[in-house]
Design a protein around this motif. Structure first.
Motif, PDB file in Angstrom:
ATOM      1  N   VAL A  64      96.511 -56.401  57.063  1.00 20.61           N
ATOM      2  CA  VAL A  64      96.169 -57.966  56.928  1.00 20.61           C
ATOM      3  C   VAL A  64      94.970 -58.860  57.319  1.00 20.61           C
ATOM      4  N   SER A  65      94.183 -58.070  58.379  1.00 23.03           N
ATOM      5  CA  SER A  65      92.787 -58.491  58.686  1.00 23.03           C
ATOM      6  C   SER A  65      91.891 -58.436  57.640  1.00 23.03           C
ATOM      7  N   SER A  66      91.870 -57.144  56.811  1.00 22.57           N
ATOM      8  CA  SER A  66      91.006 -57.174  55.655  1.00 22.57           C
ATOM      9  C   SER A  66      91.239 -58.149  54.536  1.00 22.57           C
ATOM     10  N   VAL A  67      92.649 -58.533  54.439  1.00 26.77           N
ATOM     11  CA  VAL A  67      92.761 -59.769  53.543  1.00 26.77           C
ATOM     12  C   VAL A  67      92.209 -60.675  53.665  1.00 26.77           C
ATOM     13  N   PHE A  68      92.311 -61.191  55.118  1.00 24.15           N
ATOM     14  CA  PHE A  68      91.623 -62.526  55.607  1.00 24.15           C
ATOM     15  C   PHE A  68      89.773 -62.388  55.322  1.00 24.15           C
ATOM     16  N   ALA A  69      89.461 -61.119  55.798  1.00 21.86           N
ATOM     17  CA  ALA A  69      87.946 -60.961  55.544  1.00 21.86           C
ATOM     18  C   ALA A  69      87.586 -61.032  54.145  1.00 21.86           C
ATOM     19  N   VAL A  70      88.417 -60.478  53.055  1.00 22.56           N
ATOM     20  CA  VAL A  70      88.113 -60.362  51.657  1.00 22.56           C
ATOM     21  C   VAL A  70      87.966 -62.096  51.138  1.00 22.56           C
ATOM     22  N   ILE A  71      89.040 -62.645  51.704  1.00 25.77           N
ATOM     23  CA  ILE A  71      89.427 -64.083  51.104  1.00 25.77           C
ATOM     24  C   ILE A  71      87.852 -64.682  51.575  1.00 25.77           C
ATOM     25  N   SER A  72      87.924 -64.839  52.867  1.00 31.25           N
ATOM     26  CA  SER A  72      86.806 -65.415  53.544  1.00 31.25           C
ATOM     27  C   SER A  72      85.449 -64.788  52.779  1.00 31.25           C
ATOM     28  N   GLY A  73      85.220 -63.672  52.878  1.00 34.57           N
ATOM     29  CA  GLY A  73      83.902 -63.217  51.877  1.00 34.57           C
ATOM     30  C   GLY A  73      83.876 -63.691  50.631  1.00 34.57           C
ATOM     31  N   ALA A  74      84.873 -63.913  49.965  1.00 35.90           N
ATOM     32  CA  ALA A  74      84.645 -64.437  48.433  1.00 35.90           C
ATOM     33  C   ALA A  74      84.378 -65.882  48.572  1.00 35.90           C
ATOM     34  N   MET A  75      84.942 -66.521  49.420  1.00 37.95           N
ATOM     35  CA  MET A  75      84.635 -68.122  49.607  1.00 37.95           C
ATOM     36  C   MET A  75      83.197 -68.244  50.158  1.00 37.95           C
ATOM     37  N   ALA A  76      82.590 -67.390  50.793  1.00 36.95           N
ATOM     38  CA  ALA A  76      81.287 -67.465  51.484  1.00 36.95           C
ATOM     39  C   ALA A  76      80.443 -67.126  50.230  1.00 36.95           C
ATOM     40  N   ILE A  77      80.685 -66.312  49.393  1.00 38.20           N
ATOM     41  CA  ILE A  77      79.868 -65.957  48.185  1.00 38.20           C
ATOM     42  C   ILE A  77      79.798 -67.146  47.278  1.00 38.20           C
ATOM     43  N   VAL A  78      80.961 -67.712  47.091  1.00 35.81           N
ATOM     44  CA  VAL A  78      80.912 -68.939  46.236  1.00 35.81           C
ATOM     45  C   VAL A  78      79.945 -70.355  46.752  1.00 35.81           C
ATOM     46  N   VAL A  79      80.317 -70.363  48.042  1.00 37.40           N
ATOM     47  CA  VAL A  79      79.369 -71.814  48.729  1.00 37.40           C
ATOM     48  C   VAL A  79      77.853 -70.965  48.778  1.00 37.40           C
ATOM     49  N   PHE A  80      77.687 -69.803  49.112  1.00 35.96           N
ATOM     50  CA  PHE A  80      76.239 -69.519  48.933  1.00 35.96           C
ATOM     51  C   PHE A  80      75.486 -69.408  47.413  1.00 35.96           C
ATOM     52  N   THR A  81      76.424 -68.902  46.416  1.00 32.73           N
ATOM     53  CA  THR A  81      76.014 -69.065  45.324  1.00 32.73           C
ATOM     54  C   THR A  81      75.657 -70.459  44.624  1.00 32.73           C
ATOM     55  N   ILE A  82      76.504 -71.380  45.064  1.00 36.86           N
ATOM     56  CA  ILE A  82      76.426 -72.806  44.541  1.00 36.86           C
ATOM     57  C   ILE A  82      74.997 -73.402  45.383  1.00 36.86           C
ATOM     58  N   GLY A  83      75.402 -73.172  46.662  1.00 36.17           N
ATOM     59  CA  GLY A  83      74.162 -73.789  47.348  1.00 36.17           C
ATOM     60  C   GLY A  83      72.860 -73.239  47.198  1.00 36.17           C
ATOM     61  N   ILE A  84      72.524 -71.938  46.766  1.00 39.44           N
ATOM     62  CA  ILE A  84      71.268 -71.482  46.157  1.00 39.44           C
ATOM     63  C   ILE A  84      70.884 -71.929  44.796  1.00 39.44           C
ATOM     64  N   PHE A  85      71.905 -71.492  44.172  1.00 38.73           N
ATOM     65  CA  PHE A  85      71.432 -71.524  42.671  1.00 38.73           C
ATOM     66  C   PHE A  85      71.753 -72.820  41.979  1.00 38.73           C
ATOM     67  N   GLY A  86      72.763 -73.657  42.502  1.00 43.18           N
ATOM     68  CA  GLY A  86      73.223 -74.931  41.858  1.00 43.18           C
ATOM     69  C   GLY A  86      72.303 -76.107  42.037  1.00 43.18           C
ATOM     70  N   PRO A  87      72.322 -76.724  41.172  1.00 41.59           N
ATOM     71  CA  PRO A  87      71.192 -78.123  41.063  1.00 41.59           C
ATOM     72  C   PRO A  87      71.871 -79.231  42.320  1.00 41.59           C
ATOM     73  N   ARG A  88      70.771 -79.730  42.752  1.00 38.96           N
ATOM     74  CA  ARG A  88      71.158 -80.701  43.596  1.00 38.96           C
ATOM     75  C   ARG A  88      71.560 -81.928  43.137  1.00 38.96           C
ATOM     76  N   THR A  89      72.690 -82.324  43.385  1.00 40.16           N
ATOM     77  CA  THR A  89      73.330 -83.798  42.870  1.00 40.16           C
ATOM     78  C   THR A  89      73.342 -84.801  43.898  1.00 40.16           C
ATOM     79  N   LEU A  90      73.112 -84.537  45.286  1.00 39.23           N
ATOM     80  CA  LEU A  90      73.397 -85.685  46.260  1.00 39.23           C
ATOM     81  C   LEU A  90      72.314 -86.548  45.783  1.00 39.23           C
ATOM     82  N   ASN A  91      72.981 -88.029  45.728  1.00 42.22           N
ATOM     83  CA  ASN A  91      72.122 -89.227  45.616  1.00 42.22           C
ATOM     84  C   ASN A  91      71.246 -89.427  44.192  1.00 42.22           C
TER      85      ASN A  91
END
Length: 99
Positions: A64-91
């Motif tokens: 079970v612990s690994s399931v939470f780690a894998v899902i959390s890791g996948a979310m972190a990868i998405v957040v990191f990828t969008i944050g670094i490579f995505g265009p800035r859209t705020l305002n």
């Protein structure tokens, strides 16, 4: 603790989904937007279907612990990828993001 972590993971997943659905509409030029968002949504549905098998495998092999780690890791990868490579859209107007 398991119920609390499951609730927090579900809440984080829902917030992330709402956020990137609104964000992805601003990434594509207007004339391609409907097709591009449709393609992205289709791929996300297919990957969502396949992720169930991945989670089942991780659960059976690592627990079970690994399931939470894998899902959390996948979310972190998405957040990191969008944050670094995505265009800035705020305002910024859509025309500035996608000329």
């Amino acid at each position: 603790m398991l119920v609390t972590l499951g609730l927090l993971l579900s809440l984080a997943s829902t917030c992330m989904t709402f956020s990137y659905r609104a964000y992805q509409a601003e990434l594509f030029p207007t004339r391609f937007r409907a097709k591009a968002i449709g393609l992205v949504y289709s791929v996300s549905r297919i990957s969502g279907m396949l992720s169930g098998f991945t989670i089942a495998w991780v659960l059976s092999e690592m627990g079970v612990s690994s399931v939470f780690a894998v899902i959390s890791g996948a979310m972190a990868i998405v957040v990191f990828t969008i944050g670094i490579f995505g265009p800035r859209t705020l305002n910024r107007r859509l025309e500035e993001v996608n000329p």
